[in-house]
Design an enzyme around this catalytic site. Structure first.
Site, short mmCIF file in Angstrom:
data_model
loop_
_atom_site.label_atom_id
_atom_site.label_comp_id
_atom_site.label_asym_id
_atom_site.label_seq_id
_atom_site.Cartn_x
_atom_site.Cartn_y
_atom_site.Cartn_z
N GLY A 1 0.85 -1.63 0.03
CA GLY A 1 0.22 0.50 -0.56
C GLY A 1 1.00 1.06 0.06
N ASN B 1 1.73 2.91 -2.73
CA ASN B 1 0.62 4.14 -3.66
C ASN B 1 -0.48 4.33 -2.98
OD1 ASN B 1 1.88 4.66 -5.90
ND2 ASN B 1 2.23 2.31 -5.85
N MET C 1 -3.72 -7.38 -7.15
CA MET C 1 -3.20 -8.42 -8.19
C MET C 1 -4.15 -9.58 -8.43
SD MET C 1 0.26 -7.32 -7.64
CE MET C 1 1.25 -8.62 -8.65
N ARG C 2 -5.19 -8.93 -8.59
CA ARG C 2 -6.05 -10.11 -9.33
C ARG C 2 -5.82 -9.76 -11.12
NH1 ARG C 2 -6.42 -14.37 -7.67
NH2 ARG C 2 -8.67 -14.96 -8.89
N ILE C 3 -6.45 -10.51 -11.71
CA ILE C 3 -6.64 -10.43 -13.65
C ILE C 3 -7.82 -10.20 -13.36
CG2 ILE C 3 -6.65 -11.44 -15.88
CD1 ILE C 3 -4.32 -12.80 -15.07
N ASN D 1 -4.62 1.74 -13.71
CA ASN D 1 -3.95 1.27 -13.15
C ASN D 1 -1.74 1.99 -13.24
OD1 ASN D 1 -2.09 -1.50 -11.99
ND2 ASN D 1 -2.02 -1.63 -13.78
N HIS E 1 1.89 0.57 -13.61
CA HIS E 1 2.76 -0.59 -14.15
C HIS E 1 4.16 -0.01 -13.97
CE1 HIS E 1 4.19 -4.47 -15.62
NE2 HIS E 1 4.39 -3.66 -16.65
N THR F 1 -8.12 -2.27 -19.36
CA THR F 1 -9.12 -2.81 -20.12
C THR F 1 -9.15 -4.45 -20.37
OG1 THR F 1 -7.70 -3.07 -22.09
CG2 THR F 1 -9.03 -0.97 -22.19
N LEU G 1 -4.20 -7.63 -20.20
CA LEU G 1 -3.23 -7.48 -19.01
C LEU G 1 -2.05 -6.38 -19.72
CD1 LEU G 1 -2.59 -7.74 -16.26
CD2 LEU G 1 -0.77 -10.02 -17.16
C1 GRF Z 1 3.85 -1.15 -7.48
O1 GRF Z 1 5.19 -1.46 -7.48
C2 GRF Z 1 3.19 -0.62 -8.74
O2 GRF Z 1 3.79 -0.39 -9.88
C3 GRF Z 1 2.77 -2.28 -9.02
O3 GRF Z 1 2.94 -2.97 -7.26
C4 GRF Z 1 3.26 -2.56 -6.37
C5 GRF Z 1 2.03 -1.85 -5.92
O4 GRF Z 1 3.30 -1.02 -4.76
N1 GRF Z 1 1.35 -2.43 -9.99
P1 GRF Z 1 2.11 -0.52 -3.61
O5 GRF Z 1 1.39 -1.88 -2.74
O6 GRF Z 1 1.11 0.90 -3.50
O7 GRF Z 1 3.36 -0.14 -2.57
#
Ligand code: GRF
Length: 218
Positions: free
Chosen positions: A16, A18, A94-96, A111, A113, A145, A148
């Site tokens: 978390g 972000n 982390m789910r498709i 998202n 990436h 979209t 992936l």
């Molecule tokens: C980040 O590196 C992001 O780019 C990727 O998953 C990670 C998430 O990190 N999609 P956090 O859980 O926000 O620390």
């Protein structure tokens, strides 16, 4: 009082960081909206505690309790709808997601990436960039979209690769850039400056390249 111009739902599965960046941007007034709910598919996700400590509503939709992706996505979508978000932020979720889910929230689902899309979709992005001899890694915020990491890019920021970098050192240098990039990109969607066109993101109506607009924090 939080700024009420936009409502965000944030979905995560892990640490978390972000989310922490969104909350800081919200409190400083930089984010043109507020995180109304944090939803995790994993009850033990550390990000839930960050949300709770900040007084944000948390919800868990545990994917292990559902027999199919469709059943999980159905419950997740209903949960999201309860909070009427303008933008749904995937932050290490982390789910498709099924095509049905993605279509339901078309243009609102974003998202981040950790690569310069369209390069290095999928996992182990930093290692793959190093193995290919790239001089830059980075991160991209994109619309989601059904494919992936293939959704149209909104904004991306490059980060130089230095001699001796490993996947871990590069990841730790890219992460602070993600934390600045992501709330900024979310603002663009919240304020309608960027929208999702038929096949690409539109910047004030103009088609953006597949990776989105290049952004370097000042
Ligand atoms: C980040 O590196 C992001 O780019 C990727 O998953 C990670 C998430 O990190 N999609 P956090 O859980 O926000 O620390």
């Amino acid at each position: 009082m939080t700024k009420e111009s936009g409502r965000l739902a944030l979905l995560l599965s892990g640490r978390g960081s972000n989310l922490g960046a969104f909350l800081r941007a919200q409190h400083s007034g930089e984010l043109e909206g507020s995180v109304e709910v944090v939803i995790s598919n994993r009850p033990e996700a550390a990000g839930l505690k960050i949300a709770q400590d900040a007084g944000i509503t948390t919800e868990v939709v545990d994917h292990t309790l559902y027999a199919s992706r469709e059943a999980f996505d159905q419950v997740l979508a209903q949960k999201i709808d309860e909070f009427k978000p303008d933008v749904i932020v995937l932050a290490g979720f982390m789910r498709i997601l099924t095509a049905g889910f993605v279509d339901r929230f078309r243009g609102k689902l974003i998202n981040i990436h950790p690569s310069l899309l369209p390069k290095y979709r999928g996992l182990n992005t930093h290692q793959r960039a190093l193995d290919a001899g790239e001089r830059e890694g980075g991160a991209t915020v994109h619309f989601v979209t059904a494919d992936l990491d293939e959704g149209p890019g909104i904004l991306q920021t490059p980060v130089s690769i230095e001699d001796g970098d490993t996947a871990a050192t590069l990841a730790s240098r890219v992460l602070p850039f993600e934390h600045r990039l992501y709330p900024y990109a979310a603002n663009l969607v919240l304020t309608g400056q960027v929208s999702l066109g038929e096949r690409s993101a539109l910047w004030h109506g103009e088609t953006l390249p597949p990776g989105g607009k290049l952004w370097r924090p000042s």
